[in-house]
Scaffold this motif. Structure first.
Motif, PDB file in Angstrom:
ATOM      1  N   LYS A  13     -20.079  -2.174 -46.761  1.00  0.00           N
ATOM      2  CA  LYS A  13     -19.806  -0.901 -46.069  1.00  0.00           C
ATOM      3  C   LYS A  13     -18.680  -0.118 -46.756  1.00  0.00           C
ATOM      4  N   SER A  14     -17.536  -0.780 -46.979  1.00  0.00           N
ATOM      5  CA  SER A  14     -16.390  -0.071 -47.585  1.00  0.00           C
ATOM      6  C   SER A  14     -16.726   0.454 -48.974  1.00  0.00           C
ATOM      7  N   THR A  15     -17.475  -0.340 -49.723  1.00  0.00           N
ATOM      8  CA  THR A  15     -17.884   0.048 -51.083  1.00  0.00           C
ATOM      9  C   THR A  15     -18.698   1.338 -51.048  1.00  0.00           C
ATOM     10  N   GLN A  16     -19.656   1.382 -50.125  1.00  0.00           N
ATOM     11  CA  GLN A  16     -20.492   2.583 -50.023  1.00  0.00           C
ATOM     12  C   GLN A  16     -19.695   3.771 -49.484  1.00  0.00           C
ATOM     13  N   LEU A  17     -18.800   3.511 -48.546  1.00  0.00           N
ATOM     14  CA  LEU A  17     -18.002   4.601 -47.959  1.00  0.00           C
ATOM     15  C   LEU A  17     -17.094   5.246 -49.011  1.00  0.00           C
ATOM     16  N   ASP A  18     -16.565   4.439 -49.925  1.00  0.00           N
ATOM     17  CA  ASP A  18     -15.723   4.999 -51.004  1.00  0.00           C
ATOM     18  C   ASP A  18     -16.530   5.982 -51.850  1.00  0.00           C
ATOM     19  N   ILE A  19     -17.807   5.657 -52.082  1.00  0.00           N
ATOM     20  CA  ILE A  19     -18.677   6.544 -52.870  1.00  0.00           C
ATOM     21  C   ILE A  19     -19.038   7.786 -52.055  1.00  0.00           C
ATOM     22  N   LEU A  20     -19.324   7.572 -50.767  1.00  0.00           N
ATOM     23  CA  LEU A  20     -19.768   8.684 -49.913  1.00  0.00           C
ATOM     24  C   LEU A  20     -18.677   9.739 -49.747  1.00  0.00           C
ATOM     25  N   ARG A  21     -17.416   9.319 -49.851  1.00  0.00           N
ATOM     26  CA  ARG A  21     -16.317  10.292 -49.716  1.00  0.00           C
ATOM     27  C   ARG A  21     -16.409  11.383 -50.787  1.00  0.00           C
ATOM     28  N   ASN A  22     -16.913  10.990 -51.978  1.00  0.00           N
ATOM     29  CA  ASN A  22     -17.080  11.986 -53.048  1.00  0.00           C
ATOM     30  C   ASN A  22     -18.340  12.821 -52.843  1.00  0.00           C
ATOM     31  N   LYS A  23     -19.375  12.196 -52.292  1.00  0.00           N
ATOM     32  CA  LYS A  23     -20.651  12.910 -52.086  1.00  0.00           C
ATOM     33  C   LYS A  23     -20.549  13.900 -50.933  1.00  0.00           C
ATOM     34  N   PHE A  24     -19.777  13.523 -49.872  1.00  0.00           N
ATOM     35  CA  PHE A  24     -19.642  14.371 -48.674  1.00  0.00           C
ATOM     36  C   PHE A  24     -18.157  14.662 -48.437  1.00  0.00           C
ATOM     37  N   PRO A  25     -17.507  15.465 -49.323  1.00  0.00           N
ATOM     38  CA  PRO A  25     -16.046  15.681 -49.228  1.00  0.00           C
ATOM     39  C   PRO A  25     -15.601  16.355 -47.930  1.00  0.00           C
ATOM     40  N   ASP A  26     -16.501  17.086 -47.275  1.00  0.00           N
ATOM     41  CA  ASP A  26     -16.110  17.766 -46.028  1.00  0.00           C
ATOM     42  C   ASP A  26     -16.359  16.913 -44.786  1.00  0.00           C
ATOM     43  N   ALA A  27     -16.910  15.718 -44.972  1.00  0.00           N
ATOM     44  CA  ALA A  27     -17.209  14.867 -43.804  1.00  0.00           C
ATOM     45  C   ALA A  27     -15.925  14.218 -43.269  1.00  0.00           C
ATOM     46  N   ILE A  73     -14.350  11.227 -32.499  1.00  0.00           N
ATOM     47  CA  ILE A  73     -15.784  11.570 -32.476  1.00  0.00           C
ATOM     48  C   ILE A  73     -16.011  12.902 -31.749  1.00  0.00           C
ATOM     49  N   ILE A  74     -15.611  12.972 -30.494  1.00  0.00           N
ATOM     50  CA  ILE A  74     -15.924  14.182 -29.704  1.00  0.00           C
ATOM     51  C   ILE A  74     -15.355  15.461 -30.344  1.00  0.00           C
ATOM     52  N   PRO A  75     -14.105  15.449 -30.817  1.00  0.00           N
ATOM     53  CA  PRO A  75     -13.572  16.686 -31.417  1.00  0.00           C
ATOM     54  C   PRO A  75     -14.262  17.116 -32.715  1.00  0.00           C
ATOM     55  N   ASN A  76     -15.059  16.230 -33.302  1.00  0.00           N
ATOM     56  CA  ASN A  76     -15.661  16.536 -34.612  1.00  0.00           C
ATOM     57  C   ASN A  76     -17.178  16.495 -34.622  1.00  0.00           C
ATOM     58  N   GLN A 111     -18.498   7.624 -23.716  1.00  0.00           N
ATOM     59  CA  GLN A 111     -18.910   8.799 -22.915  1.00  0.00           C
ATOM     60  C   GLN A 111     -20.291   9.294 -23.387  1.00  0.00           C
ATOM     61  N   ASN A 112     -21.147   8.324 -23.640  1.00  0.00           N
ATOM     62  CA  ASN A 112     -22.537   8.576 -24.069  1.00  0.00           C
ATOM     63  C   ASN A 112     -22.655   9.238 -25.437  1.00  0.00           C
ATOM     64  N   ASN A 113     -21.651   9.069 -26.263  1.00  0.00           N
ATOM     65  CA  ASN A 113     -21.716   9.598 -27.636  1.00  0.00           C
ATOM     66  C   ASN A 113     -22.035   8.481 -28.620  1.00  0.00           C
ATOM     67  N   PHE A 114     -23.308   8.154 -28.752  1.00  0.00           N
ATOM     68  CA  PHE A 114     -23.767   7.191 -29.746  1.00  0.00           C
ATOM     69  C   PHE A 114     -24.081   7.925 -31.051  1.00  0.00           C
ATOM     70  N   PRO A 115     -24.102   7.226 -32.174  1.00  0.00           N
ATOM     71  CA  PRO A 115     -24.432   7.883 -33.450  1.00  0.00           C
ATOM     72  C   PRO A 115     -25.835   8.524 -33.424  1.00  0.00           C
ATOM     73  N   ASN A 116     -26.003   9.590 -34.211  1.00  0.00           N
ATOM     74  CA  ASN A 116     -27.322  10.204 -34.381  1.00  0.00           C
ATOM     75  C   ASN A 116     -28.161   9.418 -35.393  1.00  0.00           C
ATOM     76  N   LYS A 117     -27.464   8.785 -36.359  1.00  0.00           N
ATOM     77  CA  LYS A 117     -28.143   8.008 -37.395  1.00  0.00           C
ATOM     78  C   LYS A 117     -27.365   6.714 -37.620  1.00  0.00           C
ATOM     79  N   ILE A 118     -28.084   5.623 -37.861  1.00  0.00           N
ATOM     80  CA  ILE A 118     -27.447   4.325 -38.119  1.00  0.00           C
ATOM     81  C   ILE A 118     -28.003   3.741 -39.412  1.00  0.00           C
TER      82      ILE A 118
END
Ligand SMILES: Nc1ncnc2c1ncn2[C@@H]1O[C@H](COP(=O)(O)OP(=O)(O)O)[C@@H](O)[C@H]1O
Ligand SMILES: Cc1cn([C@H]2C[C@H](O)[C@@H](COP(=O)(O)OP(=O)(O)O)O2)c(=O)[nH]c1=O
Length: 189
Positions: A13-27, A73-76, A111-118
């Motif tokens: 997970k951490s390995t992929q997240l490090d890469i995703l930070r560059n792919k989705f810089p505004d996330a 989660i809720i604020p974003n 508060q019923n905020n589950f992920p949209n994608k897993i």
């Protein structure tokens, strides 16, 4: 859109997240446990094995999730949120408890905020053994291979039965192959 990357310890997970930070810089990149100031304290207590009761440990994770939901989660929800773990881990690691009951507890905490994608990174037994052997194991990882594999099975059971868009990826694939599958899944409408 709220996306969660799931998988047992060392799944990548951490390995992929490090890469995703560059792919989705505004996330918004976040995690459970430990995505808030309170969560950092709770994570430390948990990983130091301070809870003698499994139920107490479960509620510490639920408290982390409730704070994470309110503060991050809720604020974003109008942005792309990518979280290292979510309620799926909460249900899967609470092995002794009934899944339906845990879904209700997690609906309350989020508060019923589950992920949209897993995204589930699925490890083979051999690869798990290989990766765990290369790191210092925390109190949860010290519970052993069979414990973690049973959690992974429970993750798959919950993900397949709960109506959330998901992908299950072979975690022993090459890093760049996994990365492409994740990026295509996140980008898909
Ligand atoms: N696709 C992969 N192939 C081989 N090794 C990997 C792969 N992804 C991650 N690893 C290695 O596995 C270990 C655990 O990865 P990590 O990203 O920390 O997992 P997690 O965050 O899920 O616990 C690290 O040593 C990492 O370099
Ligand atoms: C979110 C969550 C994690 N966990 C477990 C998974 C991990 O073993 C540990 C979190 O440790 P952490 O280091 O944050 O995760 P990882 O090892 O995947 O990088 O807590 C639960 O037992 N319940 C939960 O609700």
């Amino acid at each position: 859109m709220y996306v969660s990357i799931e998988g047992i310890d060392t799944a990548g997970k951490s390995t992929q997240l490090d890469i995703l930070r560059n792919k989705f810089p505004d996330a918004i990149f976040t995690k459970e446990p430990g995505g808030t100031a309170l969560g950092i304290k709770l994570r430390q207590m948990i990983l130091n094995g301070e809870a003698n009761s499994n139920i107490a440990e479960m509620f510490l994770f639920l408290a982390d999730r409730a704070e994470h939901t309110k503060e991050i989660i809720i604020p974003n929800l109008d942005k792309l949120i990518i979280s290292d773990r979510s309620f799926i881990s909460g249900i899967a690691y609470a092995l002794e408890e009934n899944i339906e009951k845990l879904i209700e507890l997690n609906k309350l905490a989020t508060q019923n905020n589950f992920p949209n994608k897993i995204i589930l990174l699925e490890l083979s037994k051999d690869e798990l053994i290989n990766r765990l052997s290369k790191k210092k194991n925390d109190s949860i990882e010290q519970r052993g291979i069979d414990y973690l594999l049973s959690i992974q099975s429970r993750m798959k059971e919950v993900i397949k039965n709960i109506n959330i868009n998901h992908i299950i990826i072979d975690a022993s694939e090459k890093i760049e192959v996994i990365e492409k599958q994740i990026e295509d899944f996140v980008d898909a409408k």
